[in-house]
Design a protein around this motif. Sequence first.
Motif: not given
Length: 296
Positions: A219-239
């Motif tokens: 998963l490539v995530v933008d380190g500047m998106i703040g706390q939303e980064i956790i939701n994005v990571t969890n959601e991609f990981n779940r599926l």
Amino acid sequence: MGFGDFLSKRMKRSIEKNIQKSTLTNENIAETLKEIRLALLEADVSVDVVKELISRIKTKAEGGYIQEGVKAHQQMVKLVHDELIEILGKELAPLDLGKKPTVIMMVGLQGSGKTTTANKLANLVRKKNSKNPLLVGLDIYRPGAIDQLVELGHQSNIPVFEKGKQDPIKTAKQAIEYANQNNHDVVILDTAGRLQIDKDLMNELNELRKQTNPSEILLVVDGMIGQEIINVTNEFNRLLKLTGVIVTKLDGDARGGATLSISHMTKLPIKFIGEGEGIKALAPFYPKRMADRLLG
Ligand code: GDP
């Protein structure tokens, strides 16, 4: 290098100032923790993670882990450093490049830096692992995404396999076949991103995963998106059951607190960090180096 060297002068001064020789008290431990807390918050580490980290350090510091005496401040420095490393992961998490060809699937939201990072990663495995990578353009939705990959590949002299708007799963399978025939031992799939996570995107990625059997799903995530980064990571990981995360845009003043949050909240290994737009601006993730930077 001693443990103290990992911490910044400012942090070390604070610890030394507060925890004088042989005068270890709950008060000066609390004062020191306050400064550490501020440094971590300034580095954009999420509040929950900071709270937990501070509480762990506090329990150990007050619970006799730190012995009074000449080296009390050095022990405190070591304790903070150790707890950061504990969260960030002790070791470098290497890529699994065992299979031939190794399929690496790059996923992420639009704008995260996925296409740029796919090219950087291809360049890195070519230089560092002596591999012969093939890039595959599968983002048929974002206008210009495939052209961008082709252009980047052209600049770095890495071949790009693409079939325009053809069904991405079909294209990916053809690419793997092509790789087998042409001695490409690493196949990097640049998959579609969306502005937000949606069901169609996830279904397509999941199908692609099943059909291409990747060794790595990064998963490539933008380190500047703040706390939303956790939701994005969890959601991609779940599926998709990610094998790792690449955090981009940690150049300039971005201090990397996102990496601590991801490590703590998702337990996924961070494999690389992006530190700029250029092709060489992708570095393996060294927990110790990041611990140092977070307290910087
Ligand atoms: P995608 O939509 O996820 O494929 O994103 P792109 O690869 O097109 O990247 C979006 C923008 O972010 C581009 O302008 C990239 O140059 C930029 N970018 C990607 N990684 C980094 C990074 O580590 N640092 C900086 N400063 N910019 C980056």
